[in-house]
Design a protein around this motif. Structure first.
Motif, PDB file in Angstrom:
ATOM      1  N   ASP A  71     -64.494  20.762  44.028  1.00  0.00           N
ATOM      2  CA  ASP A  71     -63.869  20.224  45.242  1.00  0.00           C
ATOM      3  C   ASP A  71     -64.044  21.301  46.303  1.00  0.00           C
ATOM      4  O   ASP A  71     -63.177  22.139  46.501  1.00  0.00           O
ATOM      5  CB  ASP A  71     -62.378  19.941  44.996  1.00  0.00           C
ATOM      6  N   CYS A  72     -65.200  21.244  46.961  1.00  0.00           N
ATOM      7  CA  CYS A  72     -65.604  22.316  47.887  1.00  0.00           C
ATOM      8  C   CYS A  72     -64.512  22.669  48.888  1.00  0.00           C
ATOM      9  O   CYS A  72     -64.185  23.830  49.094  1.00  0.00           O
ATOM     10  CB  CYS A  72     -66.864  21.865  48.611  1.00  0.00           C
ATOM     11  N   GLU A  73     -63.917  21.651  49.483  1.00  0.00           N
ATOM     12  CA  GLU A  73     -62.959  21.927  50.559  1.00  0.00           C
ATOM     13  C   GLU A  73     -61.560  22.245  50.021  1.00  0.00           C
ATOM     14  O   GLU A  73     -60.706  22.741  50.751  1.00  0.00           O
ATOM     15  CB  GLU A  73     -62.893  20.756  51.535  1.00  0.00           C
ATOM     16  N   GLY A  74     -61.309  21.888  48.768  1.00  0.00           N
ATOM     17  CA  GLY A  74     -60.016  22.188  48.158  1.00  0.00           C
ATOM     18  C   GLY A  74     -58.855  21.473  48.834  1.00  0.00           C
ATOM     19  O   GLY A  74     -57.716  21.920  48.756  1.00  0.00           O
ATOM     20  N   ALA A  75     -59.143  20.369  49.503  1.00  0.00           N
ATOM     21  CA  ALA A  75     -58.076  19.690  50.238  1.00  0.00           C
ATOM     22  C   ALA A  75     -57.494  18.525  49.436  1.00  0.00           C
ATOM     23  O   ALA A  75     -56.709  17.734  49.961  1.00  0.00           O
ATOM     24  CB  ALA A  75     -58.616  19.195  51.577  1.00  0.00           C
ATOM     25  N   GLY A  76     -57.895  18.418  48.174  1.00  0.00           N
ATOM     26  CA  GLY A  76     -57.346  17.347  47.328  1.00  0.00           C
ATOM     27  C   GLY A  76     -57.748  15.966  47.793  1.00  0.00           C
ATOM     28  O   GLY A  76     -56.980  15.013  47.656  1.00  0.00           O
ATOM     29  N   GLU A  77     -58.955  15.832  48.308  1.00  0.00           N
ATOM     30  CA  GLU A  77     -59.384  14.523  48.812  1.00  0.00           C
ATOM     31  C   GLU A  77     -60.541  13.951  48.010  1.00  0.00           C
ATOM     32  O   GLU A  77     -61.315  13.138  48.507  1.00  0.00           O
ATOM     33  CB  GLU A  77     -59.790  14.656  50.288  1.00  0.00           C
ATOM     34  N   VAL A  78     -60.656  14.402  46.757  1.00  0.00           N
ATOM     35  CA  VAL A  78     -61.794  13.939  45.960  1.00  0.00           C
ATOM     36  C   VAL A  78     -61.506  12.609  45.270  1.00  0.00           C
ATOM     37  O   VAL A  78     -60.367  12.314  44.916  1.00  0.00           O
ATOM     38  CB  VAL A  78     -62.190  14.981  44.881  1.00  0.00           C
ATOM     39  N   PHE A  79     -62.558  11.819  45.093  1.00  0.00           N
ATOM     40  CA  PHE A  79     -62.490  10.634  44.233  1.00  0.00           C
ATOM     41  C   PHE A  79     -62.975  11.051  42.852  1.00  0.00           C
ATOM     42  O   PHE A  79     -64.013  11.699  42.728  1.00  0.00           O
ATOM     43  CB  PHE A  79     -63.447   9.544  44.747  1.00  0.00           C
ATOM     44  N   LYS A  80     -62.218  10.641  41.820  1.00  0.00           N
ATOM     45  CA  LYS A  80     -62.576  10.973  40.453  1.00  0.00           C
ATOM     46  C   LYS A  80     -63.660  10.007  39.950  1.00  0.00           C
ATOM     47  O   LYS A  80     -63.658   8.843  40.328  1.00  0.00           O
ATOM     48  CB  LYS A  80     -61.311  10.803  39.605  1.00  0.00           C
ATOM     49  N   VAL A  81     -64.538  10.488  39.090  1.00  0.00           N
ATOM     50  CA  VAL A  81     -65.569   9.619  38.505  1.00  0.00           C
ATOM     51  C   VAL A  81     -65.409   9.582  36.987  1.00  0.00           C
ATOM     52  O   VAL A  81     -65.370  10.619  36.338  1.00  0.00           O
ATOM     53  CB  VAL A  81     -66.993  10.147  38.837  1.00  0.00           C
ATOM     54  N   GLU A  82     -65.276   8.370  36.452  1.00  0.00           N
ATOM     55  CA  GLU A  82     -65.182   8.189  35.000  1.00  0.00           C
ATOM     56  C   GLU A  82     -65.972   6.949  34.620  1.00  0.00           C
ATOM     57  O   GLU A  82     -66.112   6.047  35.444  1.00  0.00           O
ATOM     58  CB  GLU A  82     -63.722   7.891  34.601  1.00  0.00           C
ATOM     59  N   PRO A  83     -66.453   6.865  33.373  1.00  0.00           N
ATOM     60  CA  PRO A  83     -67.116   5.620  32.985  1.00  0.00           C
ATOM     61  C   PRO A  83     -66.096   4.488  32.981  1.00  0.00           C
ATOM     62  O   PRO A  83     -64.925   4.720  32.675  1.00  0.00           O
ATOM     63  CB  PRO A  83     -67.614   5.888  31.560  1.00  0.00           C
ATOM     64  N   ASP A  84     -66.561   3.303  33.299  1.00  0.00           N
ATOM     65  CA  ASP A  84     -65.675   2.135  33.302  1.00  0.00           C
ATOM     66  C   ASP A  84     -66.028   1.271  32.095  1.00  0.00           C
ATOM     67  O   ASP A  84     -66.188   0.074  32.218  1.00  0.00           O
ATOM     68  CB  ASP A  84     -65.847   1.364  34.618  1.00  0.00           C
ATOM     69  N   ASN A  85     -66.238   1.914  30.970  1.00  0.00           N
ATOM     70  CA  ASN A  85     -66.667   1.176  29.798  1.00  0.00           C
ATOM     71  C   ASN A  85     -65.921   1.717  28.586  1.00  0.00           C
ATOM     72  O   ASN A  85     -66.155   2.839  28.143  1.00  0.00           O
ATOM     73  CB  ASN A  85     -68.185   1.363  29.640  1.00  0.00           C
ATOM     74  N   GLU A  86     -64.996   0.901  28.087  1.00  0.00           N
ATOM     75  CA  GLU A  86     -64.116   1.357  27.003  1.00  0.00           C
ATOM     76  C   GLU A  86     -64.906   1.742  25.760  1.00  0.00           C
ATOM     77  O   GLU A  86     -64.550   2.677  25.048  1.00  0.00           O
ATOM     78  CB  GLU A  86     -63.082   0.276  26.659  1.00  0.00           C
ATOM     79  N   GLU A  87     -66.013   1.026  25.516  1.00  0.00           N
ATOM     80  CA  GLU A  87     -66.836   1.324  24.328  1.00  0.00           C
ATOM     81  C   GLU A  87     -67.386   2.746  24.424  1.00  0.00           C
ATOM     82  O   GLU A  87     -67.297   3.539  23.493  1.00  0.00           O
ATOM     83  CB  GLU A  87     -68.025   0.335  24.253  1.00  0.00           C
ATOM     84  N   THR A  88     -67.956   3.068  25.614  1.00  0.00           N
ATOM     85  CA  THR A  88     -68.529   4.408  25.823  1.00  0.00           C
ATOM     86  C   THR A  88     -67.441   5.455  25.670  1.00  0.00           C
ATOM     87  O   THR A  88     -67.632   6.472  25.005  1.00  0.00           O
ATOM     88  CB  THR A  88     -69.134   4.503  27.252  1.00  0.00           C
ATOM     89  N   ILE A  89     -66.294   5.182  26.303  1.00  0.00           N
ATOM     90  CA  ILE A  89     -65.207   6.167  26.264  1.00  0.00           C
ATOM     91  C   ILE A  89     -64.762   6.384  24.816  1.00  0.00           C
ATOM     92  O   ILE A  89     -64.651   7.514  24.348  1.00  0.00           O
ATOM     93  CB  ILE A  89     -64.016   5.702  27.146  1.00  0.00           C
ATOM     94  N   LYS A  90     -64.577   5.279  24.081  1.00  0.00           N
ATOM     95  CA  LYS A  90     -64.118   5.381  22.694  1.00  0.00           C
ATOM     96  C   LYS A  90     -65.106   6.208  21.868  1.00  0.00           C
ATOM     97  O   LYS A  90     -64.730   7.128  21.147  1.00  0.00           O
ATOM     98  CB  LYS A  90     -63.973   3.972  22.087  1.00  0.00           C
ATOM     99  N   ALA A  91     -66.378   5.893  22.031  1.00  0.00           N
ATOM    100  CA  ALA A  91     -67.405   6.591  21.254  1.00  0.00           C
ATOM    101  C   ALA A  91     -67.411   8.081  21.579  1.00  0.00           C
ATOM    102  O   ALA A  91     -67.542   8.923  20.696  1.00  0.00           O
ATOM    103  CB  ALA A  91     -68.773   5.982  21.535  1.00  0.00           C
ATOM    104  N   MET A  92     -67.230   8.406  22.843  1.00  0.00           N
ATOM    105  CA  MET A  92     -67.306   9.810  23.246  1.00  0.00           C
ATOM    106  C   MET A  92     -66.018  10.568  22.927  1.00  0.00           C
ATOM    107  O   MET A  92     -66.051  11.756  22.667  1.00  0.00           O
ATOM    108  CB  MET A  92     -67.667   9.922  24.728  1.00  0.00           C
ATOM    109  N   MET A  93     -64.890   9.844  22.944  1.00  0.00           N
ATOM    110  CA  MET A  93     -63.612  10.482  22.621  1.00  0.00           C
ATOM    111  C   MET A  93     -63.638  11.033  21.198  1.00  0.00           C
ATOM    112  O   MET A  93     -63.037  12.038  20.906  1.00  0.00           O
ATOM    113  CB  MET A  93     -62.457   9.477  22.726  1.00  0.00           C
ATOM    114  N   GLN A  94     -64.363  10.314  20.325  1.00  0.00           N
ATOM    115  CA  GLN A  94     -64.411  10.758  18.932  1.00  0.00           C
ATOM    116  C   GLN A  94     -65.019  12.150  18.815  1.00  0.00           C
ATOM    117  O   GLN A  94     -64.883  12.835  17.832  1.00  0.00           O
ATOM    118  CB  GLN A  94     -65.207   9.756  18.086  1.00  0.00           C
ATOM    119  N   GLU A  95     -65.732  12.532  19.881  1.00  0.00           N
ATOM    120  CA  GLU A  95     -66.319  13.868  19.848  1.00  0.00           C
ATOM    121  C   GLU A  95     -65.305  14.918  20.298  1.00  0.00           C
ATOM    122  O   GLU A  95     -65.663  16.047  20.608  1.00  0.00           O
ATOM    123  CB  GLU A  95     -67.567  13.908  20.732  1.00  0.00           C
ATOM    124  N   GLY A  96     -64.046  14.525  20.408  1.00  0.00           N
ATOM    125  CA  GLY A  96     -62.995  15.511  20.644  1.00  0.00           C
ATOM    126  C   GLY A  96     -62.773  15.876  22.096  1.00  0.00           C
ATOM    127  O   GLY A  96     -62.393  16.998  22.399  1.00  0.00           O
TER     128      GLY A  96
END
Ligand code: 4AD
Ligand code: MG
Length: 464
Positions: free
Chosen positions: A181-206
């Motif tokens: 967050d270059c400016e450090g002003a707390g104005e960032v949008f977060k990026v996450e996958p919007d796919n529960e299958e992907t998230i579940k599979a990757m969560m298993q990796e701890g």
């Protein structure tokens, strides 16, 4: 060398002659053609006037702010030829009694009819208010106002690239996905996958949910500056022009959630003076070039749009302290935390509408990467450029190049790579970011930023 030239000439000629590529004329070209020539145009009818023997159609195709008037003998009129329809018309170039080039149609085909009665939102010869037009983003490019704006935007983009190309800056594509967050002003949008299958599979990796995909929290960029700084320390002068995202809760006429920022990083730059001169020179270049390339568009956008009176003046410079004093004298009771929009615009007015650099900012009001002033350790060598209509248009600074000072101010360990830059062959640099849409507002005299780009995004609005 000769062989190279011959080959390139041959390729170009062959392509140019390929009938697939050159099967009709742009209206911008037709309006500069010779009387009597035959032309085939393709575009959209904006207006139809029916007279005794002829129909007069105003046709636009996006290539020019000016319409091409087409005279259509009544025998060629079909029911589907209405305003809003797309057409393919062939005819002879003639001259109107007023001396304007026009086309006398010999063949008229409607490519796509416009079901005017089924919700087409624009009426012919009507200047719809911008708020109304904004409700129809998907059809907005049919209006003369928005198409003129987009042509100006296109030209400004080219002028920016020309300016830096001619001065040997390298254009760098900085990333849109980033972990800082270059400016450090707390104005960032977060990026996450919007796919529960992907998230579940990757969560298993701890990993936890927020860091599951990249292994760290990831955002849409608020500035490419830190990446530019990295490249600058290996390649010299660099710049970037790309989409930038800010999750500000502001629906003002000056803020977007997604906008384009031009950022430049100047190698071996050790004074704010160099930075200021570059910004001033660049802005004057863009204003002058755009008046040359888009005169008709600027006139269409604002009949009173003249070259700004500051073009042949030097920009003003005041320190933050001086700015506050000037405002106080005008009865503006200065707020403590920077300049608000009112104050910015008032300051420009005090400077008679000439853009004004505000320099020497208190450290606590600015970002961590800005260089501590040598004369006063509570200040940083930062600048904001304020202009009429928008107030702040540019923000920039010299960058902290002292390893220890930067180490103390670093907001997160994840920026250790940024600190590293100061360890391995460091150089002094300075740079700035300029909001393209705010620049457009000033060039085109547009009060609302949402009309300077094709698909504006702002809180509660992300249509299309
Ligand atoms: O002043 P800012 O936040 O500066 C930076 O991001 C630096 N890292 C730039 C640099 O030094 N490389 O933003 C720069 C400019 C502002 O002056 C403004 O013109 C524009 O970006 N801007 C916005 N434009 C539209 N909507 C928003 N929400 C904007 N936020 C900033
Ligand atoms: Mg700023």
């Amino acid at each position: 060398m000769l062989l190279k030239q011959a080959i390139s000439c041959l390729c170009r000629n062959n392509l140019y002659k390929n009938p697939l590529l050159k099967n009709y004329s742009l209206i911008a070209t037709v309006l500069k053609s010779q009387l009597g020539e035959t032309a085939e145009v393709k575009g959209w009818v904006k207006n139809l006037r029916v007279q005794k023997e002829h129909i007069f159609a105003d046709v636009y195709d996006g290539s020019s702010a000016e319409k091409l008037q087409i005279i259509i003998p009544k025998a060629l009129k079909t029911d589907t030829l209405t305003y809003g329809s797309s057409v393919n018309i062939t005819g002879k170039i003639t001259k109107s009694p007023r001396g304007q080039l026009e086309l006398t149609a010999e063949d008229v085909k409607v490519i796509g009819q416009c079901i005017v009665m089924d919700g087409y939102p624009f009426n012919p010869r009507t200047a719809h208010p911008p708020e109304y037009v904004r409700q129809f983003l998907h059809l907005r490019s049919r209006t003369n106002y928005i198409s003129a704006m987009l042509r100006v935007r296109h030209s400004i983009t080219k002028h920016i690239h020309d300016y830096f190309y001619e001065r040997n800056y390298t254009h760098i594509h900085t990333p849109i996905l980033t972990s800082n967050d270059c400016e450090g002003a707390g104005e960032v949008f977060k990026v996450e996958p919007d796919n529960e299958e992907t998230i579940k599979a990757m969560m298993q990796e701890g990993k936890n949910r927020e860091t599951v995909y990249f292994g760290k929290k990831t955002y849409l960029t608020v500035s490419g500056q830190l990446h530019l700084e990295a490249i600058c320390r290996g390649m010299g002068n660099v710049y970037t022009l790309g989409p930038t995202f800010r999750a500000e809760n502001s629906r003002s006429r000056l803020h977007l959630s997604e906008f384009y920022m031009l950022e430049a990083e100047l190698a071996f730059c050790d004074t704010l003076e160099k930075l200021k001169l570059t910004i001033e020179d660049l802005l004057k270049y863009i204003f002058i070039e755009t008046r040359n390339t888009n005169e008709a568009d600027l006139f269409l956008l604002d009949k009173n749009n003249k070259a700004p009176k500051w073009l042949d003046k030097n920009f003003v410079t005041v320190t933050y302290e001086e700015a506050k004093n000037l405002l106080q004298k005008k009865g503006k009771n200065a707020s403590e935390d920077g300049l608000n929009k009112d104050e910015e615009l008032a300051l420009v007015e005090i400077c008679q509408g000439v853009p004004v650099f505000v320099v020497e900012w208190p450290k606590n009001l600015k970002s961590f990467y800005m260089k501590e002033s040598t004369s006063n350790s509570s200040m940083v060598d930062a600048l904001d450029l304020l202009t009429p209509i928008t107030g702040e248009m540019v923000g920039g600074s010299l960058r902290e190049d002292d390893y220890m000072k930067l180490k103390h101010k670093l907001p997160s360990d994840s920026l250790n790579w940024y600190l590293d830059l100061r360890k391995f062959g460091n150089i002094p640099t300075g740079g700035f970011g300029l909001g393209l849409e705010r620049l457009m507002q000033v060039v085109c005299s547009v009060s609302n930023i949402k009309d300077t780009l094709p698909f504006p995004r702002w809180p509660h609005n992300c249509d299309m």
